[in-house]
Design a protein around this motif. Structure first.
Motif, PDB file in Angstrom:
ATOM      1  N   ALA A 206     -14.978  -8.659  14.570  1.00 33.76           N
ATOM      2  CA  ALA A 206     -15.696  -8.709  15.843  1.00 33.76           C
ATOM      3  C   ALA A 206     -17.199  -8.708  15.588  1.00 33.76           C
ATOM      4  N   GLU A 207     -17.933  -9.326  16.499  1.00 33.63           N
ATOM      5  CA  GLU A 207     -19.386  -9.427  16.344  1.00 33.63           C
ATOM      6  C   GLU A 207     -20.034  -8.056  16.161  1.00 33.63           C
ATOM      7  N   ARG A 208     -19.528  -7.061  16.873  1.00 34.65           N
ATOM      8  CA  ARG A 208     -20.146  -5.733  16.848  1.00 34.65           C
ATOM      9  C   ARG A 208     -20.033  -5.031  15.499  1.00 34.65           C
ATOM     10  N   HIS A 209     -19.178  -5.561  14.620  1.00 39.10           N
ATOM     11  CA  HIS A 209     -18.994  -4.913  13.317  1.00 39.10           C
ATOM     12  C   HIS A 209     -19.595  -5.693  12.158  1.00 39.10           C
ATOM     13  N   MET A 210     -20.162  -6.852  12.430  1.00 33.45           N
ATOM     14  CA  MET A 210     -20.665  -7.700  11.355  1.00 33.45           C
ATOM     15  C   MET A 210     -21.809  -7.047  10.587  1.00 33.45           C
ATOM     16  N   GLU A 211     -22.723  -6.440  11.279  1.00 36.63           N
ATOM     17  CA  GLU A 211     -23.869  -5.827  10.600  1.00 36.63           C
ATOM     18  C   GLU A 211     -23.413  -4.738   9.632  1.00 36.63           C
ATOM     19  N   GLU A 212     -22.502  -3.870  10.087  1.00 35.30           N
ATOM     20  CA  GLU A 212     -22.040  -2.769   9.241  1.00 35.30           C
ATOM     21  C   GLU A 212     -21.246  -3.259   8.039  1.00 35.30           C
ATOM     22  N   PHE A 213     -20.244  -4.093   8.277  1.00 35.40           N
ATOM     23  CA  PHE A 213     -19.300  -4.404   7.206  1.00 35.40           C
ATOM     24  C   PHE A 213     -19.813  -5.444   6.214  1.00 35.40           C
ATOM     25  N   THR A 214     -20.693  -6.344   6.614  1.00 33.68           N
ATOM     26  CA  THR A 214     -21.226  -7.311   5.643  1.00 33.68           C
ATOM     27  C   THR A 214     -22.191  -6.647   4.670  1.00 33.68           C
ATOM     28  N   ARG A 215     -22.545  -5.404   4.918  1.00 38.28           N
ATOM     29  CA  ARG A 215     -23.463  -4.686   4.026  1.00 38.28           C
ATOM     30  C   ARG A 215     -22.767  -3.618   3.197  1.00 38.28           C
ATOM     31  N   ARG A 216     -21.472  -3.449   3.403  1.00 35.14           N
ATOM     32  CA  ARG A 216     -20.767  -2.375   2.693  1.00 35.14           C
ATOM     33  C   ARG A 216     -20.255  -2.850   1.332  1.00 35.14           C
ATOM     34  N   THR A 217     -20.093  -1.889   0.419  1.00 36.72           N
ATOM     35  CA  THR A 217     -19.513  -2.142  -0.903  1.00 36.72           C
ATOM     36  C   THR A 217     -18.293  -1.244  -1.052  1.00 36.72           C
ATOM     37  N   PHE A 218     -17.236  -1.793  -1.618  1.00 36.98           N
ATOM     38  CA  PHE A 218     -15.966  -1.082  -1.682  1.00 36.98           C
ATOM     39  C   PHE A 218     -15.508  -0.904  -3.131  1.00 36.98           C
ATOM     40  N   PRO A 219     -14.788   0.182  -3.422  1.00 42.18           N
ATOM     41  CA  PRO A 219     -14.302   0.416  -4.787  1.00 42.18           C
ATOM     42  C   PRO A 219     -13.268  -0.618  -5.193  1.00 42.18           C
ATOM     43  N   GLU A 220     -13.313  -1.028  -6.447  1.00 44.14           N
ATOM     44  CA  GLU A 220     -12.354  -2.023  -6.948  1.00 44.14           C
ATOM     45  C   GLU A 220     -11.061  -1.342  -7.385  1.00 44.14           C
ATOM     46  N   PRO A 221      -9.927  -1.999  -7.184  1.00 41.83           N
ATOM     47  CA  PRO A 221      -8.665  -1.448  -7.696  1.00 41.83           C
ATOM     48  C   PRO A 221      -8.622  -1.540  -9.214  1.00 41.83           C
ATOM     49  N   ALA A 222      -7.868  -0.654  -9.824  1.00 40.70           N
ATOM     50  CA  ALA A 222      -7.796  -0.598 -11.291  1.00 40.70           C
ATOM     51  C   ALA A 222      -7.231  -1.873 -11.899  1.00 40.70           C
ATOM     52  N   THR A 223      -6.402  -2.594 -11.142  1.00 45.13           N
ATOM     53  CA  THR A 223      -5.728  -3.785 -11.689  1.00 45.13           C
ATOM     54  C   THR A 223      -6.348  -5.090 -11.177  1.00 45.13           C
ATOM     55  N   LEU A 224      -7.599  -5.059 -10.756  1.00 49.12           N
ATOM     56  CA  LEU A 224      -8.244  -6.264 -10.234  1.00 49.12           C
ATOM     57  C   LEU A 224      -8.214  -7.406 -11.245  1.00 49.12           C
ATOM     58  N   PHE A 225      -8.342  -7.084 -12.539  1.00 51.10           N
ATOM     59  CA  PHE A 225      -8.374  -8.116 -13.579  1.00 51.10           C
ATOM     60  C   PHE A 225      -7.056  -8.166 -14.373  1.00 51.10           C
ATOM     61  N   ASP A 226      -5.963  -7.890 -13.691  1.00 52.79           N
ATOM     62  CA  ASP A 226      -4.629  -7.971 -14.294  1.00 52.79           C
ATOM     63  C   ASP A 226      -4.417  -9.359 -14.910  1.00 52.79           C
ATOM     64  N   ASP A 227      -3.877  -9.394 -16.154  1.00 52.20           N
ATOM     65  CA  ASP A 227      -3.599 -10.686 -16.800  1.00 52.20           C
ATOM     66  C   ASP A 227      -2.113 -11.043 -16.755  1.00 52.20           C
ATOM     67  N   TYR A 228      -1.305 -10.227 -16.080  1.00 49.26           N
ATOM     68  CA  TYR A 228       0.118 -10.471 -15.832  1.00 49.26           C
ATOM     69  C   TYR A 228       0.975 -10.452 -17.096  1.00 49.26           C
ATOM     70  N   SER A 229       0.433  -9.943 -18.175  1.00 50.30           N
ATOM     71  CA  SER A 229       1.238  -9.806 -19.396  1.00 50.30           C
ATOM     72  C   SER A 229       2.202  -8.629 -19.233  1.00 50.30           C
ATOM     73  N   GLY A 230       3.299  -8.683 -19.971  1.00 51.14           N
ATOM     74  CA  GLY A 230       4.253  -7.575 -19.933  1.00 51.14           C
ATOM     75  C   GLY A 230       5.244  -7.649 -18.793  1.00 51.14           C
ATOM     76  N   ARG A 231       5.191  -8.735 -18.004  1.00 50.68           N
ATOM     77  CA  ARG A 231       6.130  -8.887 -16.906  1.00 50.68           C
ATOM     78  C   ARG A 231       6.787 -10.261 -16.954  1.00 50.68           C
TER      79      ARG A 231
END
Length: 563
Positions: A206-231
């Motif tokens: 929504a327009e009312r949230h654009m200012e807040e959320f386009t400026r936020r930074t969020f923690p990355e998950p531990a498996t963001l760079f998973d290479d899919y090995s082992g499965r």
């Protein structure tokens, strides 16, 4: 003698009176049912489950009033099939809605039909996803297909097709509150389905949230760079990696002009089309507001792009994804609060079951992914919060293995309506009312079908217990996967050929086969659906799959079978 007859008649009359009165009281005591469902809302993005990404105080209110389920799951993690399972109380292979391609079999009996026949007033507002005339509803206003975030169109029961200016989450709530205020009948129990588009792709907040959320930074998950090995190979084949498959334009909101300037190709060939389609719906004021907040993002990206590594690009796309995805949830949480406030102000909390759930979970960068489909936890599990004042103890939690398969029978039992014998779920009433000893399920069944198609997640079925998952990928590749859910919560290691798990594997195989018999699933049914899909792909009827790719899939399958 006359006195005796008079007494008998009086006693008989009183018995009829009290019997009718008792039946009427019982009828009036039937609970109202409010079913709130979002689309692709990850449990990781509800603060009652995990507050690292976003606070959702209004959705959390439902958990505080009632019960939060930590092991709720779906039978098939994809939008329309999930909704079909919820409505029918049957697995996909029986209700016929196995994927987003094949149509829903409208001969299915749904729980809203049964509630309506039993005297419930019924209404649906928001996203159904399939069909344009839902059965069993006195009133409905639904989005066509996926619907739009801005100035959406609606299919209505009484007004034909309409277009409403504004933001879809606010509009669906306005419609819902208007029905409660002006159409709800006080002398009837009601069943209301309040269904959000958010936070489904393309994640336009929504327009009312654009200012807040386009400026936020969020923690990355531990498996963001998973290479899919082992499965197994399907994890590596899937086309839902944030870096590789997420659109720069349609998803991350870079204009097609910027992509052309930087020499960045469309992802999938339709990325810019998606962007232009959504942007075309904006009013001039909405478009100006969008550019106000997204223009600076583009300017910074143009400056940094020439020096960005693939790792930099992955991190940039992840942050853009989270900003937009979570921004849509902010508006949804606000609107859930509007509904709860109305219920409280109008004394409608006391005898009302309130459910909050999603049609499935979603990957928020885990394994480098967005989207859903796999039986891995982030898409297999779904949020489920249930409040039933006077029946469910406030602030409680349950780790029972419940599924969206169970909703239909739960609502029917609560309403005192017998469930059809072909429904396959189990009522959650024992769990909600503290009679946990009556809940005996210790395993659930999962089956995903949409392949070959967009995102290319191989067909698979599985048994899931609290400790393990045994998964069979059966088309194109024929591979098995065993996950230890306790020791490997991130689901990174396939233990199928580990000798230490030989006994576990044998036990799970036997239990899986028994589940397939119980739920009436089979290899023959699966093959029938495969044949139908490939026939349609040959004719160019399957989104994202042309005749050549369908032939490639057939050839791969032939090689597997010949080994």
């Amino acid at each position: 003698m006359k006195k005796i007859r008079l007494r008998l008649l009086l006693a008989f009359g009183l018995s009829i009176f009290f019997s009718c009165q008792s039946q009427e009281e019982k009828k009036q005591d039937r609970p109202n049912i409010i079913f709130i469902m979002s689309d692709d809302h990850a449990y990781q993005a509800i603060s009652a489950y995990d507050n690292r990404l976003i606070e959702t105080p209004n959705i959390d209110r439902i958990a505080k009033m009632g019960m939060l389920f930590t092991q709720a799951s779906v039978t098939n993690s994809i939008c329309a099939p999930s909704r079909a399972t919820i409505l029918t109380g049957k697995h996909s292979h029986l209700n016929g809605k196995i994927d987003n391609h094949f149509p829903f079999d409208t001969t299915n009996v749904t729980f809203p039909q049964l509630l309506q026949q039993a005297g419930y007033q019924t209404a649906m507002f928001g996203k159904l996803h399939f069909g344009n005339n839902p059965k069993g509803f006195d009133q409905f206003k639904i989005l066509p297909g996926q619907g739009s975030y801005y100035n959406p169109d609606f299919i209505t029961k009484n007004e034909g097709n309409i277009k409403v200016e504004g933001y879809v989450t606010d509009i669906v709530t306005d419609m819902t509150l208007d029905w409660l205020q002006n159409e709800r009948k006080a002398d009837q129990p009601f069943m209301l389905m309040y269904l959000h588009k958010s936070p489904h792709r393309p994640w336009l907040m929504a327009e009312r949230h654009m200012e807040e959320f386009t400026r936020r930074t969020f923690p990355e998950p531990a498996t963001l760079f998973d290479d899919y090995s082992g499965r197994t190979s399907p994890a590596g084949e899937a086309e839902m990696n944030i870096l590789t498959h997420m659109g720069w334009s349609g998803d991350n909101k870079l204009s097609p002009e910027i992509l052309k300037k930087l020499g960045i190709a469309d992802v999938g060939g339709y990325d810019s089309i998606r962007y232009k389609s959504e942007f075309a719906r904006f009013t001039p004021a909405q478009a100006e507001n969008f550019r106000k907040y997204y223009g600076p993002i583009e300017e910074e990206f143009v400056k940094n792009y020439p020096l960005m590594t693939d790792e930099d690009k992955m991190r940039w796309k992840y942050q853009r994804y989270m900003q937009d995805y979570l921004g849509t949830i902010k508006a949804m949480d606000e609107n859930v609060g509007r509904l709860l406030d109305y219920l409280e102000a109008n004394n409608l909390m006391e005898n009302t079951i309130i459910v909050y759930t999603s049609d499935q979970g979603f990957y928020l960068g885990e394994h480098g992914w967005y989207d859903k489909r796999f039986v891995y936890d982030e898409s297999f599990k779904t949020p489920l919060l249930v409040a039933w004042p006077g029946k469910t103890q406030p602030g409680t939690r349950s780790d029972a293995l419940v599924q969206n398969l169970d909703f239909a029978q739960t609502f029917l039992e609560a309403a005192g309506v017998p469930a059809p014998s072909d429904m396959q779920g189990e009522s959650l009433i024992p769990l909600l009312t503290g009679n946990t000893e009556k809940w005996t399920r210790d395993e659930v069944y999962y089956h995903y079908y949409e392949y070959p198609a967009e995102h290319m997640v191989n067909r698979h079925y599985a048994i899931v217990t609290k400790e393990y998952k045994l998964i069979h990928y059966y088309f194109v590749e024929d591979e098995w996967e065993l996950i230890d859910r306790i020791k490997d919560p991130q689901e990174l290691k396939n233990l199928y050929n580990d000798p230490a798990y030989a006994a576990v594997k044998k036990d799970l195989h036997a239990r899986l086969e028994a589940l397939r018999v119980k739920y009436k699933d089979s290899a023959e049914i699966s093959q029938g659906y495969i044949d139908k899909l490939l026939e349609d792909a040959d004719q160019g009827k399957v989104w994202g799959i042309n005749k050549e790719r369908a032939e490639e899939i057939r050839n791969r399958r032939t090689k597997v079978e010949s080994r």
